[in-house]
Design an enzyme around this catalytic site. Structure first.
Site, PDB file in Angstrom:
ATOM      1  N   CYS A  28       0.829  -1.203   0.000  1.00  0.00           N
ATOM      2  CA  CYS A  28       0.000   0.000   0.000  1.00  0.00           C
ATOM      3  C   CYS A  28       0.872   1.265   0.000  1.00  0.00           C
ATOM      4  CB  CYS A  28      -0.991  -0.045   1.159  1.00  0.00           C
ATOM      5  SG  CYS A  28      -2.353   1.140   0.999  1.00  0.00           S
ATOM      6  N   HIS A  63      -3.003  -5.352   1.393  1.00  0.00           N
ATOM      7  CA  HIS A  63      -2.366  -5.695   2.667  1.00  0.00           C
ATOM      8  C   HIS A  63      -2.510  -7.192   2.953  1.00  0.00           C
ATOM      9  CE1 HIS A  63      -2.038  -1.483   4.243  1.00  0.00           C
ATOM     10  NE2 HIS A  63      -3.095  -1.297   3.474  1.00  0.00           N
ATOM     11  N   GLU A 122      -0.761  -8.772   5.043  1.00  0.00           N
ATOM     12  CA  GLU A 122      -0.432  -8.952   6.463  1.00  0.00           C
ATOM     13  C   GLU A 122      -1.667  -8.900   7.360  1.00  0.00           C
ATOM     14  OE1 GLU A 122      -0.405  -4.505   5.850  1.00  0.00           O
ATOM     15  OE2 GLU A 122       0.159  -6.298   4.698  1.00  0.00           O
TER      16      GLU A 122
END
Length: 202
Positions: free
Chosen positions: A82, A176, A178
Protein backbone atom coordinates in the site's frame (compact mmCIF):
# COMPACT_ATOMS: atom_id res chain seq x y z
CA UNK A 1 16.67 -21.59 12.43
CA UNK A 2 20.27 -20.35 12.07
CA UNK A 3 19.68 -19.91 8.35
CA UNK A 4 16.61 -17.72 8.90
CA UNK A 5 17.02 -14.37 7.15
CA UNK A 6 16.80 -11.22 9.23
CA UNK A 7 14.10 -8.97 7.77
CA UNK A 8 13.26 -5.53 9.07
CA UNK A 9 10.00 -3.61 9.00
CA UNK A 10 10.35 0.15 8.67
CA UNK A 11 8.77 1.13 11.98
CA UNK A 12 8.10 4.85 11.58
CA UNK A 13 4.34 4.69 11.03
CA UNK A 14 1.75 2.20 9.81
CA UNK A 15 0.88 -1.45 10.45
CA UNK A 16 4.32 -2.55 11.62
CA UNK A 17 3.24 -5.20 14.14
CA UNK A 18 1.17 -7.14 11.59
CA UNK A 19 4.16 -7.41 9.23
CA UNK A 20 6.45 -8.55 12.05
CA UNK A 21 3.97 -11.33 12.86
CA UNK A 22 3.58 -12.36 9.20
CA UNK A 23 7.35 -12.45 8.62
CA UNK A 24 7.90 -14.57 11.73
CA UNK A 25 5.17 -16.96 10.51
CA UNK A 26 7.10 -17.21 7.20
CA UNK A 27 10.25 -18.32 9.07
CA UNK A 28 12.15 -15.05 9.12
CA UNK A 29 13.69 -13.23 12.07
CA UNK A 30 11.67 -9.99 12.06
CA UNK A 31 12.87 -6.71 13.57
CA UNK A 32 11.58 -3.14 13.64
CA UNK A 33 13.90 -0.67 11.86
CA UNK A 34 13.95 3.06 12.58
CA UNK A 35 17.58 4.11 12.27
CA UNK A 36 20.44 3.64 9.78
CA UNK A 37 22.37 1.34 12.12
CA UNK A 38 19.33 -0.96 12.40
CA UNK A 39 18.89 -0.93 8.62
CA UNK A 40 22.52 -2.04 8.20
CA UNK A 41 21.82 -5.24 10.18
CA UNK A 42 18.98 -6.68 8.07
CA UNK A 43 18.98 -8.86 4.95
CA UNK A 44 15.75 -7.31 3.62
CA UNK A 45 13.12 -4.73 4.54
CA UNK A 46 9.34 -4.32 4.47
CA UNK A 47 7.82 -0.88 3.91
CA UNK A 48 4.41 -1.13 5.57
CA UNK A 49 1.05 0.39 4.82
CA UNK A 50 0.20 3.66 6.50
CA UNK A 51 0.44 7.22 5.19
CA UNK A 52 3.10 7.42 2.50
CA UNK A 53 3.72 11.16 2.94
CA UNK A 54 4.19 10.77 6.70
CA UNK A 55 6.50 7.78 6.30
CA UNK A 56 8.67 9.61 3.75
CA UNK A 57 8.95 12.69 5.97
CA UNK A 58 9.80 10.60 9.05
CA UNK A 59 12.37 8.60 7.06
CA UNK A 60 14.10 11.88 6.22
CA UNK A 61 13.82 13.08 9.82
CA UNK A 62 15.30 9.86 11.23
CA UNK A 63 18.13 9.94 8.67
CA UNK A 64 17.15 6.59 7.18
CA UNK A 65 15.95 7.69 3.71
CA UNK A 66 19.34 8.01 2.00
CA UNK A 67 20.80 4.78 3.47
CA UNK A 68 17.59 3.02 2.44
CA UNK A 69 17.81 4.35 -1.12
CA UNK A 70 21.44 3.25 -1.28
CA UNK A 71 20.69 -0.28 -0.09
CA UNK A 72 17.77 -0.66 -2.51
CA UNK A 73 20.03 0.52 -5.36
CA UNK A 74 22.61 -2.05 -4.22
CA UNK A 75 20.01 -4.82 -4.46
CA UNK A 76 18.72 -5.33 -0.92
CA UNK A 77 15.35 -7.12 -1.16
CA UNK A 78 12.48 -4.81 -0.25
CA UNK A 79 8.71 -5.33 -0.10
CA UNK A 80 6.18 -2.51 0.06
CA UNK A 81 2.45 -2.81 0.81
CA UNK A 82 0.00 0.00 0.00
CA UNK A 83 1.91 3.10 1.19
CA UNK A 84 5.05 0.98 0.80
CA UNK A 85 4.18 0.44 -2.87
CA UNK A 86 4.00 4.23 -3.31
CA UNK A 87 7.40 4.61 -1.62
CA UNK A 88 8.96 2.10 -4.05
CA UNK A 89 7.65 3.89 -7.13
CA UNK A 90 10.05 5.88 -9.26
CA UNK A 91 7.19 8.31 -9.95
CA UNK A 92 3.93 9.32 -8.21
CA UNK A 93 1.21 10.88 -10.37
CA UNK A 94 -0.25 13.02 -7.59
CA UNK A 95 2.38 13.50 -4.87
CA UNK A 96 1.63 15.49 -1.74
CA UNK A 97 3.82 18.48 -0.98
CA UNK A 98 7.18 17.36 0.37
CA UNK A 99 6.56 13.71 -0.47
CA UNK A 100 9.59 11.74 -1.59
CA UNK A 101 10.02 8.11 -2.60
CA UNK A 102 12.68 5.51 -2.07
CA UNK A 103 12.31 4.34 -5.66
CA UNK A 104 13.47 1.03 -7.01
CA UNK A 105 10.58 -0.01 -9.27
CA UNK A 106 10.10 1.58 -12.68
CA UNK A 107 6.41 2.31 -12.23
CA UNK A 108 4.02 5.24 -12.02
CA UNK A 109 1.47 5.03 -9.20
CA UNK A 110 -1.73 6.85 -8.30
CA UNK A 111 -2.38 7.48 -4.60
CA UNK A 112 -5.79 6.53 -3.08
CA UNK A 113 -6.84 5.31 -6.52
CA UNK A 114 -9.38 2.79 -5.20
CA UNK A 115 -11.11 5.42 -3.08
CA UNK A 116 -11.17 6.72 0.47
CA UNK A 117 -11.16 4.85 3.78
CA UNK A 118 -14.91 4.15 3.72
CA UNK A 119 -14.53 2.58 0.27
CA UNK A 120 -12.08 -0.05 1.51
CA UNK A 121 -12.79 -3.60 0.37
CA UNK A 122 -11.45 -7.13 0.14
CA UNK A 123 -11.00 -9.10 -3.07
CA UNK A 124 -9.46 -12.37 -4.20
CA UNK A 125 -6.27 -11.64 -6.15
CA UNK A 126 -4.32 -14.23 -8.15
CA UNK A 127 -0.64 -13.36 -7.64
CA UNK A 128 1.96 -14.80 -10.00
CA UNK A 129 4.54 -16.69 -7.94
CA UNK A 130 2.10 -17.53 -5.13
CA UNK A 131 0.88 -21.10 -5.46
CA UNK A 132 -2.62 -22.27 -4.62
CA UNK A 133 -5.82 -20.27 -4.33
CA UNK A 134 -5.91 -16.52 -4.93
CA UNK A 135 -4.70 -14.29 -2.12
CA UNK A 136 -7.34 -12.38 -0.17
CA UNK A 137 -6.33 -8.77 -0.73
CA UNK A 138 -7.36 -6.06 1.74
CA UNK A 139 -7.51 -2.70 -0.05
CA UNK A 140 -7.52 0.33 2.29
CA UNK A 141 -7.24 3.72 0.54
CA UNK A 142 -5.17 1.69 -1.86
CA UNK A 143 -3.06 2.97 -4.73
CA UNK A 144 -2.83 1.29 -8.08
CA UNK A 145 -0.04 1.19 -10.64
CA UNK A 146 -0.82 3.24 -13.73
CA UNK A 147 2.06 1.83 -15.79
CA UNK A 148 5.32 -0.07 -15.50
CA UNK A 149 8.60 0.09 -17.39
CA UNK A 150 10.22 -2.77 -19.25
CA UNK A 151 12.19 -3.97 -16.22
CA UNK A 152 9.13 -4.39 -13.99
CA UNK A 153 6.96 -7.52 -14.01
CA UNK A 154 3.22 -7.30 -13.31
CA UNK A 155 2.27 -10.03 -10.83
CA UNK A 156 -1.43 -9.25 -10.31
CA UNK A 157 -4.31 -7.09 -11.50
CA UNK A 158 -7.72 -6.26 -10.06
CA UNK A 159 -10.51 -4.95 -12.29
CA UNK A 160 -7.98 -4.06 -14.96
CA UNK A 161 -5.63 -2.21 -12.62
CA UNK A 162 -2.13 -3.37 -11.69
CA UNK A 163 -1.95 -4.20 -7.96
CA UNK A 164 1.27 -6.24 -7.61
CA UNK A 165 4.66 -5.66 -9.24
CA UNK A 166 8.17 -7.07 -8.97
CA UNK A 167 11.41 -5.68 -10.30
CA UNK A 168 14.50 -7.64 -9.37
CA UNK A 169 14.64 -7.76 -5.58
CA UNK A 170 11.82 -5.23 -5.13
CA UNK A 171 8.25 -6.44 -4.58
CA UNK A 172 5.16 -4.27 -4.10
CA UNK A 173 1.43 -4.82 -3.59
CA UNK A 174 -1.44 -2.34 -3.44
CA UNK A 175 -3.17 -4.52 -0.87
CA UNK A 176 -2.37 -5.70 2.67
CA UNK A 177 -1.70 -9.46 2.91
CA UNK A 178 -0.43 -8.95 6.46
CA UNK A 179 -4.02 -8.33 7.63
CA UNK A 180 -5.45 -11.67 6.50
CA UNK A 181 -3.54 -14.45 8.26
CA UNK A 182 -2.44 -15.76 4.84
CA UNK A 183 1.35 -15.47 4.85
CA UNK A 184 2.08 -16.71 1.31
CA UNK A 185 3.09 -13.29 -0.07
CA UNK A 186 5.42 -12.79 2.88
CA UNK A 187 6.80 -16.30 2.25
CA UNK A 188 7.48 -15.27 -1.37
CA UNK A 189 9.42 -12.26 -0.08
CA UNK A 190 11.32 -14.35 2.47
CA UNK A 191 12.32 -16.68 -0.38
CA UNK A 192 13.56 -13.63 -2.33
CA UNK A 193 15.68 -12.61 0.66
CA UNK A 194 17.07 -16.14 1.07
CA UNK A 195 17.99 -16.31 -2.63
CA UNK A 196 19.70 -12.91 -2.51
CA UNK A 197 21.64 -13.86 0.61
CA UNK A 198 22.76 -17.14 -1.00
CA UNK A 199 23.89 -15.29 -4.15
CA UNK A 200 25.88 -12.77 -2.07
CA UNK A 201 27.63 -15.56 -0.17
CA UNK A 202 29.03 -17.17 -3.36
Amino acid sequence: MTDAPVIGVLALQGDVREHLIALAAADAVARPVRRPEELAEVDGLVLPGGESTTISKLALLFGVMEPLRARVRDGMPVYGTCAGLILLADKILDPRSGQETVGGIDMIVRRNAFGRQNESFEAAVAVRGVAGDPVEGVFIRAPWVESVGAAAEVLAEHEGHIVAVRQGNALATSFHPELTGDHRVHALFVDMVRANRAAESL
